[in-house]
Scaffold this active site. Sequence first.
Site: not given
Ligand code: GUN
Length: 296
Positions: A53, A97, A120
């Site tokens: 990311k 995350q 998100d």
């Molecule tokens: N963990 C797995 N997928 C995601 C996501 O799309 N966002 C976040 N914040 N954590 C994750």
Amino acid sequence: MSAAIIDGKAIAAQVNQETAAAVAAWKAKGITPVLVVVLVGDDPASQIYVRNKTRTCRELGMESRQIVLPAQTTQSELLALIGELNADPEVHGILVQFPLPAHLDEQAVIHAISPKKDVDCFHPENVGNLLIGETEGFSPCTPRGVMELLARSGFDPAGKFAVVIGRSNIVGKPITAMLMQKAKGANATVCCVHSGTPDLAQYTRQADLIVCAIGKPEFLRGDMVKPGAVVIDVGINRVDDPAAPKGYRVVGDVDYDEVSQVASLITPVPGGVGPMTIAMLMRNTVTAVQLAADGK
Ligand code: GUN
């Protein structure tokens, strides 16, 4: 029949090009989009996701700040940090995350992040907007990535029977809501099946479109799919493989070898939905800049 492959990497690259142009336009006005990614603990898969990311953010001209906290971080420390990031006008998007270490409350974190910085799209206000068909604002990254893959592959879900496998808050529930919207690129008849559905295959066998997000390696087998169906594999699973250089392989929730013989269009793993999730996060970060500029 052998299915055509939906190239998620190539489609994500297209989307990222569009996002980079939007970033350049903001920078020309003196505003650099800033995404803060918070990682608590040292889960190896999360470390890789966060790194990807951050890298993509920078490639598109945005600023990415990574905050890595120790696994012993307390709930109040994490909430205090989120409070500071919410109040910081330089910060446009905040992503914590998941999964968090077991002693931390993910729901409380979702509620704490400002809905205006919720890239998100997990906050209840944004989830509610999604459900009632608001098109401004954030879209959940993985489900929106799936919708973009379909649209950019020329598959129109309108009038089709779509089966979503899985009911998670991150994928299953939002993609079910998105596919059923009375909107361009959606308007499907949708059925969501899950671990509590008896004889799940009776539904998938009727589906024109299957979105598989159940979190079980190679769950969807060839005999569960109607010939010619479109199959989107949201799964990312590590399975032990002593013959592989790292000792494991990454597979999806779809048995690719079997299902690609039956489907007409299919996403691979890796290189399908995964790159689209990041592309949509990048797009949401630019949306956050717009929301901040609009004072919304
Ligand atoms: N963990 C797995 N997928 C995601 C996501 O799309 N966002 C976040 N914040 N954590 C994750």
